[in-house]
Design an enzyme around this catalytic site. Structure first.
Site: not given
Ligand code: 9MR
Length: 538
Positions: A343, A455
């Site tokens: 990102e 994802e």
């Molecule tokens: O699903 C993930 C959640 O449990 C975490 O708290 C969060 C922050 O670290 O990240 C979520 O996963 C994200 C991923 O790492 C990057 N793309 C978006 C995902 C969904 O929010």
């Protein structure tokens, strides 16, 4: 059971796979790592939610009736210790934690605190002042519905058990304050009633055989260029065998949902916490799945020691390089591909995010530095940039395209792009369609890059009517079909597979369940699962 000793030595089980725990002849040495979730949009004022280590690969105590846990510990002067007994495990959700049901004993030189956690909400605490020796023995008993705590043989408090040590499995956790340590010399459990029993089992990793119609088998047989992947979460992987079995049956690629993020794997400057990530990699190998690592250089999920603007000790560039060398190096040959850059762009615009420590210290050069470092650490790993809202042609995907093209022109090792596909299904919103995605993705493929759906989830915003479930299924299928028809797609990966554990389930707000995945919260297949299965079978 005849001949079975009443007292079970809990130290003879596996403790080597717990972050911060070092077994030796003297017992367990516990080092505090300060593991925790930093709140999103971190503002230094709000507290970090602790995620203390839990032994999920060691003893599981099967409580049947009244029970007594006893521990002997050694506390260096000024150091603290904590022991947690979980009747129900917590879950780490989207940057917050769904707490379980547990009792924690915090032991310090001059006090003992019992903390009761009962799901969401603040824990309750009781404290007794008491001067302790360096060697201290502590016990926790549950008898006739009450929990009582003794220190050096003397009862210091007792209160009603709200159900934490009710019959069922109990997991153990150990921790201390970051930078401190203590030693557990003995730890045991025994039954306190004649009819009751306490058994200790050892965690065993699930191994499951895919069936002829499981998603992964269909893909392996008919469409071997596409791996069927999902994000996985460590706590359910190691404690919910149905989850683990479904995972191994249907998927041949896993992405650690949180376990490899910076704050989880590198909580203190010179300390890594590999246990959770190791468990996922071990599970994947046991079940012949590939691992996609996530995420090396990102602006989120960073521990405060990295984001602290006052930090001086180590230059940011060195932190990034050392981090990537260590993490990629550890899993060299075992993690097939990485989200090296996660990102990098503003949420819905064509500018690079400038608010990460990496960008602030290094400008856009952090991108090439991270990719080059990862490549040196594992020359065979496939290296990705991963972002959202880039599926269609828009300002953001144009910028991503220009970034990828210029990195390749400079000879930077970039192999692929991950398109996240977090999508929504609502009356007033149209998700990206497969045709628009195809038209956009082709230009990346023409650069010689591989691509992956990284994802995918499809948020239903609490409407799980049959029509919506059908629309969700059709939508999933349309994206899988695109991947199957396009040789440059290496994976079709979803952000989890069971609505029971999903970053879209707002447990704090039961009116907005996302229900975005392909199995429901009972782990039963939804129409979307069958749609994927049918697409793969054709
Ligand atoms: O699903 C993930 C959640 O449990 C975490 O708290 C969060 C922050 O670290 O990240 C979520 O996963 C994200 C991923 O790492 C990057 N793309 C978006 C995902 C969904 O929010």
């Amino acid at each position: 059971m005849a001949g079975e000793p009443r007292q079970h030595d809990l130290l003879k089980y596996d403790w080597a796979h717990v972050a911060g725990v070092y077994p030796s002849d003297r017992g367990l040495r516990i080092e505090g790592l300060g593991l925790g979730l930093v709140p999103p949009q971190d503002n230094a004022g709000s507290p970090v939610t602790p995620t203390p280590p839990i032994n999920l690969r060691g003893p599981v105590v099967q409580v049947q009736g009244d029970v007594l846990f006893s521990a002997a510990m050694q506390l260096p002067r000024g150091h603290r210790a904590s022991l947690t007994f979980y009747g129900e495990l917590p879950l780490n959700q989207d940057e917050w934690r769904q707490e379980g049901h547990a009792v924690t004993l915090h032991i310090a030189e001059n006090a003992i605190i019992a903390e009761l956690q009962q799901g969401i909400g603040e824990p309750t605490r009781q404290e007794r002042k008491r001067d302790l020796e360096r060697n201290v023995s502590v016990s926790l008993a549950r008898q006739r519905g009450r929990l009582s705590i003794t220190v050096d043989g003397e009862q210091v408090m007792s209160f009603d058990d709200p159900g934490i040590l009710d019959p069922g499995p109990v997991y153990l956790g150990v921790d201390t304050v970051a930078g401190e340590y203590f030693i557990i010399e003995s730890l045991s459990v025994e039954s306190l009633d004649k009819e009751g029993e306490v058994a200790v089992t050892s965690h065993e990793m699930v191994r499951a055989e895919p069936t002829a119609t499981s998603l992964r088998r269909l893909a392996e047989n008919h469409h071997p260029h596409v791996r069927i992947g999902t994000a996985v979460s460590t706590i359910p992987l190691l404690s919910d065998s149905e989850y683990a079995r479904t995972l191994a049956t249907h998927f041949n690629m896993v992405t650690p949902e949180n376990a490899m993020k910076f704050q989880a794997i590198h909580p203190r400057p010179a300390h890594y916490a590999f246990a959770d990530a190791d468990a996922i990699v071990d599970f994947a190998e046991l079940n012949e799945m590939a691992v996609h690592g996530h995420a090396l250089a990102w602006g989120e999920a960073l521990p405060r020691w990295v984001t602290d603007p006052e930090r001086e000790a180590q230059p940011t560039r060195d932190i990034l390089i050392e981090h990537i060398e260590t993490v990629v190096g550890r899993y060299r040959g075992r993690v097939a591909s990485w989200d090296v850059i996660n990102e990098p762009f503003e949420p819905f615009a064509g500018e690079l995010r400038t608010d990460s420590p990496w960008y602030r210290a290094m400008g856009d050069t952090y991108i090439a530095v991270a990719l080059e470092t990862a490549h040196r650490a594992d020359p065979d790993a496939r290296l990705y940039i991963n972002d959202f809202a880039c599926e269609e042609r828009n300002e953001k995907s144009d910028a991503l395209y220009r970034l990828a093209r210029s990195l390749l022109a400079e000879g930077v090792p970039l192999h692929g792009i991950g398109f996240q596909l977090h999508e929504d299904m609502r009356d007033d919103y149209r998700p990206v369609n497969a045709q628009a995605f195809q038209e956009n993705v082709q230009r990346f493929i023409d650069l010689g890059l591989e691509v992956r759906i990284s994802e995918m989830d499809v948020n239903l915003h609490d409407d799980d009517s049959p029509e919506r479930l059908r629309a969700q299924a059709d939508y999933y299928r349309s994206m899988l079909e695109l991947a199957l028809a396009t040789p440059a797609f290496t994976a079709f990966s979803m952000w989890g597979f069971s609505d029971r554990y999903s970053s879209l389930q707002g447990w704090w707000d039961a009116d907005d369940l996302g229900n975005g995945l392909i199995f429901d919260s009972e782990h039963a297949p939804k129409p979307a699962f069958h749609a994927l299965q049918n697409a793969l079978a054709e």
